[in-house]
Scaffold this active site. Sequence first.
Site, mmCIF file in Angstrom:
data_model
loop_
_atom_site.group_PDB
_atom_site.id
_atom_site.type_symbol
_atom_site.label_atom_id
_atom_site.label_comp_id
_atom_site.label_asym_id
_atom_site.label_seq_id
_atom_site.Cartn_x
_atom_site.Cartn_y
_atom_site.Cartn_z
ATOM 1 N N HIS A 221 0.834 -1.212 0.000
ATOM 2 C CA HIS A 221 0.000 0.000 0.000
ATOM 3 C C HIS A 221 0.867 1.259 0.000
ATOM 4 O O HIS A 221 0.682 2.158 -0.834
ATOM 5 C CB HIS A 221 -0.906 -0.031 1.234
ATOM 6 C CG HIS A 221 -1.820 1.150 1.361
ATOM 7 N ND1 HIS A 221 -3.146 1.115 0.988
ATOM 8 C CD2 HIS A 221 -1.599 2.425 1.804
ATOM 9 C CE1 HIS A 221 -3.703 2.293 1.203
ATOM 10 N NE2 HIS A 221 -2.771 3.111 1.702
ATOM 11 N N GLU A 222 1.809 1.313 0.919
ATOM 12 C CA GLU A 222 2.661 2.506 1.019
ATOM 13 C C GLU A 222 3.600 2.637 -0.182
ATOM 14 O O GLU A 222 3.933 3.752 -0.597
ATOM 15 C CB GLU A 222 3.457 2.471 2.322
ATOM 16 C CG GLU A 222 2.600 2.513 3.578
ATOM 17 C CD GLU A 222 1.722 3.759 3.667
ATOM 18 O OE1 GLU A 222 2.123 4.813 3.141
ATOM 19 O OE2 GLU A 222 0.622 3.659 4.260
ATOM 20 N N GLU A 250 -5.773 7.889 -2.559
ATOM 21 C CA GLU A 250 -5.578 6.506 -2.126
ATOM 22 C C GLU A 250 -5.783 5.488 -3.255
ATOM 23 O O GLU A 250 -5.638 4.286 -3.025
ATOM 24 C CB GLU A 250 -6.530 6.178 -0.972
ATOM 25 C CG GLU A 250 -6.293 6.965 0.303
ATOM 26 C CD GLU A 250 -5.006 6.579 1.020
ATOM 27 O OE1 GLU A 250 -4.521 5.459 0.790
ATOM 28 O OE2 GLU A 250 -4.497 7.394 1.813
#
Length: 440
Positions: A221-222, A250
């Site tokens: 995700h990061e 996001e």
Amino acid sequence: MLGCRHKLARLLGYTSYAHFKASDSTLAGSPGAAESFLVDLADQCRAHADKELALLTHMKRQHTGDSGAVFQPWDQDYYTRQLATQACGPAAAAVAAFPYLQLGSVLAGLSELLDRLMGLQLQQQPLSAKEAWAQGLVKLAVVCCEHGPLGTLYLDLVARPGKVPSSGILYPVRCGRELPGGMYQQPILCLVGNVAAAHGIGSATATQLLLSWKEFKTLLHEMGHAVHSMVSRTKYQHVWGTRCAQDIVEVPSHLWEHFASDSRCLALLARHKSSREPLPAQLAQQLACRTSATPALELQQQALMSLVDLVYHGHLPPSSAHESSSVWLSLAHQHSSLPPPQTTSPQARFSHLTIYGASYYSYLYARCLSEAIWDTHLLQDPLNPHTGQLIKELLLKPGGSLEPLDLLTSVLGGPVQRDKVLQARHGGWCPKTDHLVKRM
């Protein structure tokens, strides 16, 4: 906090803080668009969530021997874990996965994936004494096969006393932007996490860290945010990379999470630290199942929290703890299969109110949009370089320099394809929920 935000919005000429936030070049455009999306999503989750709750209730009654036992919110964590064990296998699967999720191996696999997909590589670099502010750091150069070095990423993942208590935060140390004379300022980023490590681990051995499945997904995700910032090329730093509309920022990070659920990608990302064999398919399925044994209840809860956030920042924000609890309870009885008890204050645990005020819905927007982009472009072949270049050029490179609707129209392939994913409502836009709901 809510009162001060409302006062600020009114001073600036807005009817509420939610209207103020929505006016800042967001996809939603208005609180009404986001609210209608959330109500639709909660409604579509209801039947699935009720079935999951009935199953948990049955488990409690069997366990307690009380055929009339009522399932309470405080029962949820325990019986969800029990359900995960029944449906997905024992918790030992999490331990068995550790050798396949060594940090160095995961980074090597991610570098190969990014290289095949969009011509990017993650190259580990030596750390000088002046750079190492703690033990266990990893320094990566992000390099493009066509344009050379794009920037530097530091990984500070080893847990230590006094560190920020987060599973993953990406900090920009230096932003990207055009410089006079046509040069580009290369960004510097730092990804901070809290992975438990053996005593005495240092920078030379940091890549030997063993990640849990949750930590592995958080890293992906990061890294989605990191690649977004590294690839972005904008004139001004305030619209660089992740400095885009909050309700689409996001999308790349949720898109990257899909790599953890695709067997073709996992074959690169999760390989045994010794034998180099890929993570067995059955073990991967068990881990994915254990992560979300009750997906409808979890999705319903996220929709509820997003609705609470919008109402708190609406025309009449609650002015006391009692009133804010009443608002939550009222919305929960409308949109949740498992509302909280009357005498509790669930808002006290909702820390995202401080940093995502009036925009917590953006996580669900991103989940819907990332599902649609994955299904449209990557489902058939997640390693297709043509598709990777499209994602790189149309989704990542513009940063916040384009209006969200224009960016998504381009990524999705034009207005006709866009209208299969987005719908105009209340003066703004919201995703259709089809792609997300079908995953339940």
